[in-house]
Write a protein that holds these residues in place. Sequence first.
Motif, PDB file in Angstrom:
ATOM      1  N   ARG A 276       1.007  -1.269   0.062  1.00  0.00           N
ATOM      2  CA  ARG A 276      -0.056  -0.070  -0.131  1.00  0.00           C
ATOM      3  C   ARG A 276       0.842   1.333  -0.076  1.00  0.00           C
ATOM      4  NH1 ARG A 276      -5.736  -0.277   1.964  1.00  0.00           N
ATOM      5  NH2 ARG A 276      -6.422  -2.212   2.290  1.00  0.00           N
ATOM      6  N   LEU A 277       0.287   2.113  -0.636  1.00  0.00           N
ATOM      7  CA  LEU A 277       0.684   3.470  -0.609  1.00  0.00           C
ATOM      8  C   LEU A 277       0.299   4.080   0.817  1.00  0.00           C
ATOM      9  CD1 LEU A 277       2.157   5.976  -1.910  1.00  0.00           C
ATOM     10  CD2 LEU A 277      -0.294   6.788  -2.507  1.00  0.00           C
ATOM     11  N   MET A 278       1.126   4.788   1.492  1.00  0.00           N
ATOM     12  CA  MET A 278       0.888   5.184   2.941  1.00  0.00           C
ATOM     13  C   MET A 278       1.612   6.674   3.047  1.00  0.00           C
ATOM     14  SD  MET A 278      -0.175   2.363   4.103  1.00  0.00           S
ATOM     15  CE  MET A 278      -0.333   2.623   5.899  1.00  0.00           C
ATOM     16  N   ILE A 279       0.959   7.326   4.187  1.00  0.00           N
ATOM     17  CA  ILE A 279       1.579   8.926   4.163  1.00  0.00           C
ATOM     18  C   ILE A 279       1.986   8.884   5.923  1.00  0.00           C
ATOM     19  CG2 ILE A 279       0.997  11.150   4.113  1.00  0.00           C
ATOM     20  CD1 ILE A 279       0.751   9.849   1.445  1.00  0.00           C
ATOM     21  N   ALA A 280       3.096   9.583   5.958  1.00  0.00           N
ATOM     22  CA  ALA A 280       3.709   9.663   7.277  1.00  0.00           C
ATOM     23  C   ALA A 280       3.052  10.782   7.845  1.00  0.00           C
ATOM     24  CB  ALA A 280       5.491   9.886   7.224  1.00  0.00           C
ATOM     25  N   GLN A 281       2.175  10.596   8.833  1.00  0.00           N
ATOM     26  CA  GLN A 281       1.576  11.436   9.875  1.00  0.00           C
ATOM     27  C   GLN A 281       1.472  11.325  11.266  1.00  0.00           C
ATOM     28  OE1 GLN A 281      -2.300  10.578   7.628  1.00  0.00           O
ATOM     29  NE2 GLN A 281      -2.245  12.356   6.489  1.00  0.00           N
ATOM     30  N   ASP A 282       2.455  10.441  11.707  1.00  0.00           N
ATOM     31  CA  ASP A 282       2.325  10.363  13.188  1.00  0.00           C
ATOM     32  C   ASP A 282       3.707   9.920  13.702  1.00  0.00           C
ATOM     33  OD1 ASP A 282       1.341  10.457  15.808  1.00  0.00           O
ATOM     34  OD2 ASP A 282      -0.008   8.756  15.507  1.00  0.00           O
ATOM     35  N   THR A 283       4.056   9.670  14.809  1.00  0.00           N
ATOM     36  CA  THR A 283       5.258   9.276  15.217  1.00  0.00           C
ATOM     37  C   THR A 283       4.958   8.408  16.611  1.00  0.00           C
ATOM     38  OG1 THR A 283       7.553   9.876  15.977  1.00  0.00           O
ATOM     39  CG2 THR A 283       5.722  11.298  16.631  1.00  0.00           C
ATOM     40  N   GLY A 284       5.940   7.848  17.320  1.00  0.00           N
ATOM     41  CA  GLY A 284       5.870   7.088  18.638  1.00  0.00           C
ATOM     42  C   GLY A 284       7.105   6.649  18.970  1.00  0.00           C
ATOM     43  N   SER A 285       7.230   6.712  20.332  1.00  0.00           N
ATOM     44  CA  SER A 285       8.349   6.440  21.008  1.00  0.00           C
ATOM     45  C   SER A 285       9.179   5.044  20.670  1.00  0.00           C
ATOM     46  CB  SER A 285       8.071   6.334  22.549  1.00  0.00           C
ATOM     47  OG  SER A 285       7.448   7.513  22.870  1.00  0.00           O
ATOM     48  N   ALA A 286       8.490   4.054  20.133  1.00  0.00           N
ATOM     49  CA  ALA A 286       8.801   2.787  19.724  1.00  0.00           C
ATOM     50  C   ALA A 286       9.447   2.608  18.359  1.00  0.00           C
ATOM     51  CB  ALA A 286       8.110   1.554  20.189  1.00  0.00           C
ATOM     52  N   ILE A 287       9.172   3.848  17.623  1.00  0.00           N
ATOM     53  CA  ILE A 287       9.212   3.694  16.361  1.00  0.00           C
ATOM     54  C   ILE A 287      10.646   4.393  15.925  1.00  0.00           C
ATOM     55  CG2 ILE A 287       8.327   4.197  13.782  1.00  0.00           C
ATOM     56  CD1 ILE A 287       6.628   2.268  15.785  1.00  0.00           C
ATOM     57  N   LEU A 288      11.627   3.513  15.681  1.00  0.00           N
ATOM     58  CA  LEU A 288      12.988   3.724  15.495  1.00  0.00           C
ATOM     59  C   LEU A 288      13.607   3.606  14.444  1.00  0.00           C
ATOM     60  CD1 LEU A 288      14.054   3.492  19.271  1.00  0.00           C
ATOM     61  CD2 LEU A 288      13.156   5.650  18.171  1.00  0.00           C
ATOM     62  N   GLY A 289      14.348   4.083  13.761  1.00  0.00           N
ATOM     63  CA  GLY A 289      14.934   3.693  12.418  1.00  0.00           C
ATOM     64  C   GLY A 289      14.297   4.134  11.113  1.00  0.00           C
ATOM     65  N   PRO A 290      15.044   4.148  10.197  1.00  0.00           N
ATOM     66  CA  PRO A 290      14.536   4.463   8.669  1.00  0.00           C
ATOM     67  C   PRO A 290      13.703   3.549   8.005  1.00  0.00           C
ATOM     68  CG  PRO A 290      16.508   3.772   8.444  1.00  0.00           C
ATOM     69  CD  PRO A 290      16.532   3.565   9.753  1.00  0.00           C
ATOM     70  N   THR A 291      13.603   2.127   8.660  1.00  0.00           N
ATOM     71  CA  THR A 291      12.645   1.262   8.025  1.00  0.00           C
ATOM     72  C   THR A 291      11.941   0.575   9.219  1.00  0.00           C
ATOM     73  OG1 THR A 291      14.383  -0.529   8.320  1.00  0.00           O
ATOM     74  CG2 THR A 291      14.294   0.842   5.945  1.00  0.00           C
ATOM     75  N   ARG A 292      11.296   1.237   9.874  1.00  0.00           N
ATOM     76  CA  ARG A 292      10.082   1.258  11.155  1.00  0.00           C
ATOM     77  C   ARG A 292       9.120   1.968  10.818  1.00  0.00           C
ATOM     78  NH1 ARG A 292       7.129  -0.694  14.051  1.00  0.00           N
ATOM     79  NH2 ARG A 292       7.427  -1.001  16.176  1.00  0.00           N
TER      80      ARG A 292
END
Length: 330
Positions: A276-292
């Motif tokens: 799927r095509l997705m849009i980066a619209q949020d973040t989170g403490s456990a989301i670390l790294g360029p491929t996460r």
Amino acid sequence: MSLGSLDIAPGAFRPAAEAAMAAGAVEGAAARSFFETHFTPLRILPDGAETDTPGFVTGYYEPIVAASPVRTDRFRFPLYARPQDLVKIDDVSRPPGLDSSFRFARRAPCGMLEEYPDRAAIEAGALAGLGLEIAWLDDPVEAFFIHIQGSARLRLPGGRATRVSYTAKTGHPFTAIGRSLVDEGELTLAEADMDGIRGWLAAHPERRQTLFNRNRSFIFFREMPVDDPAKGPIGAAKVPLTALASIAVDRELATFCVPYFIDAPRLVVAGEPFRRLMIAQDTGSAILGPTRADIFVGSGPDAGRIAGRIRHAADFHVLAPARLAESLAR
């Protein structure tokens, strides 16, 4: 808009955005043609990784739970608003001795900055009596998972609905309790999805708070109206999240509102492999790294059941305008 260290400048997307506004809503072959015309896909890899190294996706959702605006015998577990003595800090204002990962601190009565009380201290009453309670829940497990998800829709007495969304945190590092249970042999890795963790918590209520306290990070919320029940909560990019179209990314690396194509062939959603095509619209403490990335699945228990099982390898491509793609690929 600020950009992360991947150096994807949002201004580079302006011509594509203007073309999209001029084209209006398109689907199918026309939508595909638009993206093929205006973007170049670039594979993202972890630092130092080989070309066949995949990334990793998880899922999150917006819980919908019963709540009370006041404490009662049933509703005893609060969600807190941001305290007045919690301040955002950076590399310049961070006090000596406070880990560089902290983005928040407490301003003491003397004016000095110090580490904010963590989850264990707050759960033990560090904020009691300050009037910060937005609402009260009847289940401490639901309250904890709302902290993990970052938002919730609350069903209040009389049929009124409201929403709570992340606004700040104590600054302590996030610790995944599922990982702790796996490391200690309480669950296997396959069992440590949301259903498995909830099952363990139900079977071991006497150990619940000790486990929760290992995640020292504590989240504060702001109350928001539910203007349109069909829309998701407001993400860190300050727009409503869309189910299976919005992702949370590492804010230190990524730029909000940038399109990604995520290919997770072993993740099956609605009967099809997830591509799927997705849009980066949020973040989170456990989301670390360029491929996460964390995939927003939607609101309510059905979305929660899907989100809790998403732990899959995935290939990441960022879609960049041609000129930006040339500079990023060097």
